[in-house]
Scaffold this motif. Structure first.
Motif, mmCIF file in Angstrom:
data_model
loop_
_atom_site.group_PDB
_atom_site.id
_atom_site.type_symbol
_atom_site.label_atom_id
_atom_site.label_comp_id
_atom_site.label_asym_id
_atom_site.label_seq_id
_atom_site.Cartn_x
_atom_site.Cartn_y
_atom_site.Cartn_z
ATOM 1 N N HIS A 152 2.466 29.286 -8.434
ATOM 2 C CA HIS A 152 1.337 29.918 -9.127
ATOM 3 C C HIS A 152 0.244 28.894 -9.426
ATOM 4 C CE1 HIS A 152 4.072 33.280 -9.798
ATOM 5 N NE2 HIS A 152 3.058 33.982 -10.277
ATOM 6 N N VAL A 192 -8.126 37.324 -7.890
ATOM 7 C CA VAL A 192 -7.526 37.495 -9.211
ATOM 8 C C VAL A 192 -7.615 38.967 -9.613
ATOM 9 C CG1 VAL A 192 -7.552 36.793 -11.625
ATOM 10 C CG2 VAL A 192 -8.266 35.166 -9.842
ATOM 11 N N ASP A 195 -6.417 42.944 -14.108
ATOM 12 C CA ASP A 195 -5.451 43.307 -15.144
ATOM 13 C C ASP A 195 -4.446 42.189 -15.409
ATOM 14 O OD1 ASP A 195 -3.971 43.452 -12.807
ATOM 15 O OD2 ASP A 195 -3.295 45.520 -13.113
ATOM 16 N N THR A 196 -4.667 41.011 -14.828
ATOM 17 C CA THR A 196 -3.783 39.884 -15.060
ATOM 18 C C THR A 196 -3.913 39.416 -16.510
ATOM 19 O OG1 THR A 196 -4.126 39.178 -12.765
ATOM 20 C CG2 THR A 196 -3.127 37.580 -14.262
ATOM 21 N N VAL A 223 -4.437 31.951 -17.100
ATOM 22 C CA VAL A 223 -4.195 33.072 -16.187
ATOM 23 C C VAL A 223 -3.347 32.584 -15.011
ATOM 24 C CG1 VAL A 223 -5.277 34.775 -14.673
ATOM 25 C CG2 VAL A 223 -6.372 34.156 -16.838
ATOM 26 N N ARG A 224 -2.199 33.224 -14.816
ATOM 27 C CA ARG A 224 -1.302 32.825 -13.731
ATOM 28 C C ARG A 224 -1.558 33.706 -12.504
ATOM 29 N NH1 ARG A 224 2.913 29.666 -14.375
ATOM 30 N NH2 ARG A 224 4.328 30.910 -13.086
ATOM 31 N N VAL A 225 -1.914 33.028 -11.414
ATOM 32 C CA VAL A 225 -2.278 33.715 -10.172
ATOM 33 C C VAL A 225 -1.339 33.229 -9.076
ATOM 34 C CG1 VAL A 225 -4.108 34.129 -8.486
ATOM 35 C CG2 VAL A 225 -4.689 33.800 -10.904
ATOM 36 N N ASN A 229 -2.382 34.157 -3.287
ATOM 37 C CA ASN A 229 -3.722 34.725 -3.450
ATOM 38 C C ASN A 229 -4.825 33.722 -3.132
ATOM 39 O OD1 ASN A 229 -2.189 36.824 -4.434
ATOM 40 N ND2 ASN A 229 -3.533 37.252 -6.163
#
Length: 391
Positions: A152, A192, A195-196, A223-225, A229
């Protein structure tokens, strides 16, 4: 000079025109308006999806991505026909014209089908997370950080002027992933979902009034992506940025030509001074169309001419702004009148025909900013056309 196209191109135009005649939503169907550039009423989703399915959304794409492998000239007449009829082919223009296009150019096959196709089919909408406080025209100064932690990224920072973010499902977000690299080298791009956890979107009003909110501040707090992605190679986001804005710039001059044509059509000079600048307006319109046609011919031959696009961008946006300033001045107090928008939706592709001259003039400033400011374009022209030194 009269520009014309060969029989094959005109047959392409006729086929598209017949599609429009047969399928345009009626005024009653289109009564519900979009509230932002990432909000699609249900009728607008159906309209965009129909274009995708029939290959008319982005005809230069292959069929699986909403097109029909059309050539450059065919893509031009497609856009020209939309412009001539003042038709919106999508109410999420940045999603279709920039974000999905960037995913198709730089994304993996999984990203193309997971994100780009739903955006093109109006199942998702997207917003572009580029500008930040202190990093607007100078995108390379961005400070939103993304640190890779296993599988992530953890994102922290802020974006601003993010059109439609409060209605968007995803953000194409430019982040700094290598703070020690030169500022153009350490940038990456992430998709991203909005709604994260940790993503906060705050829309704010513009001059158009408190009820119309398109601009947003967007905040990222831990924020973890997912690493999957990442769009394009790590730390190569500058290439994606140039490609993203390139998709926007290619035929942007057509929109400015439409604004100039509207001024020519809707205003009639009444004195010698007005007639003088009105003649300049007509000449600017012809010059813009001729320069644009020359750039189009080079593109059809496979030549990439970024400086020519910069010339078109500066000339077209500033000519339209100057023309509308003259019109507003000549109209006097009448130019400040704000009639209610009564035109059907398909007359609202570039400017609402029912808008006041003040409204049209105020909107023209966006043309000198979006897609690369006039100042940035002049730097490109100075260095790459005139060969001037950087200092």
């Amino acid at each position: 000079m009269k520009l014309s196209f060969d029989t094959e191109v005109e047959e392409f135009r006729a086929e598209f025109a017949a599609f429009l005649d047969a399928n345009l939503p009626t005024e009653a169907e289109a009564a519900e308006r979009s509230r932002s550039t990432a909000h699609l009423p249900e009728w607008a989703r159906r309209w965009q999806r129909l274009q995708f399915d029939e290959g008319w959304l982005l005809p230069g794409n292959p069929p699986e991505f909403g097109g029909r492998n059309a050539g450059v000239i065919q893509q031009f007449v497609h856009r020209e026909e939309l412009s001539r009829r003042r038709i919106c082919h999508s109410f999420n223009p940045q999603g279709v014209g920039i974000i999905a296009a960037s995913l198709l150019s730089f994304g993996t096959e999984e990203q193309k089908h997971r994100w780009a196709v739903p955006i093109l089919r109006a199942e998702l909408t997207a917003a572009l997370g580029m500008s930040e406080p202190g990093a607007g025209s100078d995108l390379a100064s961005l400070r939103t950080r993304a640190e890779l932690d296993g599988d992530h990224f953890t994102v922290n920072g802020q974006k601003v002027w993010t059109s439609g973010a409060h209605d968007a499902d995803v953000l194409l977000t430019f982040v700094r992933t290598d703070p020690d690299a030169p500022k153009h080298k350490g940038i990456s791009v992430l998709i991203v979902p909005t709604d994260t956890p940790g993503v906060t979107r705050r829309p704010f009003a513009s001059y158009t009034g408190p009820d119309h909110k398109d601009f947003n501040e967007v905040f990222f707090e831990n924020v973890r992506v997912p690493a999957e992605n990442l769009v394009g190679p790590l730390n190569q986001g500058w290439r994606v940025a140039n490609g993203s804005l390139g998709h926007e710039r290619t035929l942007m001059w057509l929109g400015e030509a439409e604004r100039l044509e509207a001024a020519v059509r809707d205003f009639r000079p009444t004195n010698a001074l007005d007639k003088d600048w009105y003649a300049t307006l007509v000449m600017d319109l012809q010059a813009l169309r001729l320069l644009g046609s020359a750039a189009l011919a080079r593109a059809a031959r496979g030549e990439q001419d970024v400086p020519a696009l910069s010339v078109l961008k500066v000339f077209g946006s500033e000519a339209a702004q100057q023309a509308l300033e003259h019109v507003l001045d000549a109209a006097g107090a009448d130019g400040l009148d704000h009639p209610a928008p009564t035109a059907p939706y398909h007359h609202m592709a570039f400017d609402d025909d029912s808008a006041s001259w003040f409204h049209r003039y105020a909107r023209s400033f966006g043309g000198t900013i979006a897609g690369g400011t006039s100042e940035i374009q002049r730097t490109i022209i100075a260095e790459r056309v005139l060969g001037l030194p950087r200092r």
